[in-house]
Design an enzyme around this catalytic site. Structure first.
Site, mmCIF file in Angstrom:
data_model
loop_
_atom_site.group_PDB
_atom_site.id
_atom_site.type_symbol
_atom_site.label_atom_id
_atom_site.label_comp_id
_atom_site.label_asym_id
_atom_site.label_seq_id
_atom_site.Cartn_x
_atom_site.Cartn_y
_atom_site.Cartn_z
ATOM 1 N N CYS A 43 6.389 7.289 -0.462
ATOM 2 C CA CYS A 43 5.687 8.304 -2.168
ATOM 3 C C CYS A 43 4.812 9.074 -1.361
ATOM 4 O O CYS A 43 4.566 9.803 -2.752
ATOM 5 C CB CYS A 43 5.455 7.062 -2.847
ATOM 6 S SG CYS A 43 6.181 5.450 -2.750
ATOM 7 N N HIS B 228 -0.626 8.725 -7.374
ATOM 8 C CA HIS B 228 0.871 8.622 -7.398
ATOM 9 C C HIS B 228 0.856 7.834 -8.736
ATOM 10 O O HIS B 228 -0.420 6.698 -8.941
ATOM 11 C CB HIS B 228 1.572 8.057 -5.877
ATOM 12 C CG HIS B 228 2.264 7.172 -6.056
ATOM 13 N ND1 HIS B 228 3.369 7.044 -6.854
ATOM 14 C CD2 HIS B 228 2.817 5.526 -5.307
ATOM 15 C CE1 HIS B 228 4.160 6.945 -6.347
ATOM 16 N NE2 HIS B 228 3.982 5.901 -5.594
ATOM 17 N N ASN C 178 7.517 3.536 -11.026
ATOM 18 C CA ASN C 178 7.118 3.723 -10.553
ATOM 19 C C ASN C 178 8.685 4.736 -9.432
ATOM 20 O O ASN C 178 9.383 3.869 -8.845
ATOM 21 C CB ASN C 178 6.799 2.964 -8.804
ATOM 22 C CG ASN C 178 6.233 3.305 -7.692
ATOM 23 O OD1 ASN C 178 6.941 4.211 -7.217
ATOM 24 N ND2 ASN C 178 5.731 2.888 -6.572
#
Length: 367
Positions: A113, A253, A283
């Site tokens: 990520c 994020h 996500n």
């Protein structure tokens, strides 16, 4: 030394929306439980004919259009993804072919990520060195295909999507100001897909045991993330010679709203300084930061001259942050149509294959 400016941006999200109520029909959970623990209401799920490359191409066409840049002008394509279509060839090469970026080098970057921040920094450094003038940086994922839909701790989190930025060289100050990248492999087992690589190739046993799905120690990842999000933000600002009060926006994020709220408390900043679209996309790993930024830009939230910080964390463990001064597209003459290059993709690929065949015959004759 040239500066690396973000001059184009685009995103692509699958049309299919999966709500929390739909997930509650598959595993023992409900909308309130998911929203309270994650902040997520829904996520996008790719169709069978959508892949990281196809989502990335859609986002990239939009980014190139805003930058008014032809695919043939690109020098480099970096694709950050945790769900590549193959171990090799690189997903970036599939994107390069579909775009018609005939002179661009292309490679994949795997930092989970945190990958988009890593990739953006690498593209900016290549521009600063003078070795290239333009780069396409992509974060793209179809992580829904690596989710165990019987595991409520992970299946509620992830969604699919892509985001892309164009980087261009300019003599005008601004653009990417600084970046920091960190890793700690001792925590690699906290978030992983164990099988499918060369250590545990696919076998009947790995499939039966679900080793091809995302495995996560949620509590440990949460502790790690809440600590590094604030520290990486402070570190990257120090590298840029900036203070928190100089920054208008933090783009984190989009993993979990409680992690973002913890970062805000650690930085002593109000949540309205953070750009968040987690609620509607979940996500999306490497795509989450560019997708959040694209939506903010489309709403007019981020304005020229403002300072921003992108900050993220992920499996590896990895984490990092990047500070930039927003400038927008570089003025240019005329208007290009990047999507037109895509129309001839199949024909171009056939011609290239034919040329390689002929070149091979000629080479063998020379030998």
């Amino acid at each position: 030394m040239p500066y690396a400016h973000i001059t184009g941006w685009g995103m692509s999200a699958p049309e299919r929306v999966m709500t929390n109520d739909e997930i509650s029909k598959v595993v023992d959970t409900n909308d309130a439980w998911i929203r309270e623990r994650t902040g997520i209401r829904e996520r996008r799920i790719a169709r069978d004919d959508q892949f990281p490359s196809t989502l990335a191409v859609e986002a990239s066409i939009k980014a190139l259009t805003i930058a008014n840049l032809r695919p043939t002008d690109l020098d480099l394509i970096i694709c950050s993804t945790s769900s590549p279509e193959y171990i090799f060839p690189a997903t970036a090469c599939l994107i390069q072919d579909q775009l018609g970026a005939t002179k661009a080098g292309a490679f994949d970057l795997l930092a989970a990520c945190s990958g988009f921040i890593y990739a953006l920094n690498m593209g900016a450094q290549a521009i600063r060195s003078g070795s290239i003038k333009s780069a396409l940086i992509i974060g793209t994922e179809t992580l829904s295909r690596f989710v165990n839909w019987k595991d409520r701790n992970t299946c509620i989190l992830f969604g699919d999507g892509a985001g892309a930025f164009v980087l261009q060289a300019s003599d005008l100050p601004g653009g990417v100001l600084s970046a920091v990248m960190h890793s700690d492999g001792s925590g690699g087992d906290l978030l992983s897909i164990e099988a499918g690589g060369s250590r545990y190739p696919a076998t009947e046993d790995t499939i039966v045991k679900g080793k091809h799905y995302v495995q996560m120690d949620g509590k440990e990842v949460f502790r790690f993330a809440t600590r590094v999000m604030a520290s990486a933000t402070q570190e990257v600002l120090a590298c840029a010679g900036l203070k928190l009060e100089d920054v208008q926006w933090i783009i984190p994020h989009q993993a979990n709203i409680r992690i973002i709220e913890a970062a805000a408390r650690g930085l002593k900043l109000p949540m309205d300084r953070f750009i968040v679209n987690l609620e509607r996309y979940g996500n999306t790993s490497t795509a989450s930061i560019p997708m959040a930024m694209v939506e903010a830009l489309e709403k007019g939230q981020i304005k020229p001259g403002e300072k921003i910080v992108m900050v993220g964390f992920g499996a590896g463990l990895t984490w990092g942050a990047l500070a930039a001064e927003w400038t927008g597209p570089i003025p240019s003459k005329g208007h290009v149509h990047p999507e037109q290059y895509r129309r001839f993709t199949r024909l171009r690929s056939l011609v290239r294959r034919a040329l390689r065949f002929v070149e091979g015959l000629l080479y063998r004759r020379e030998l």
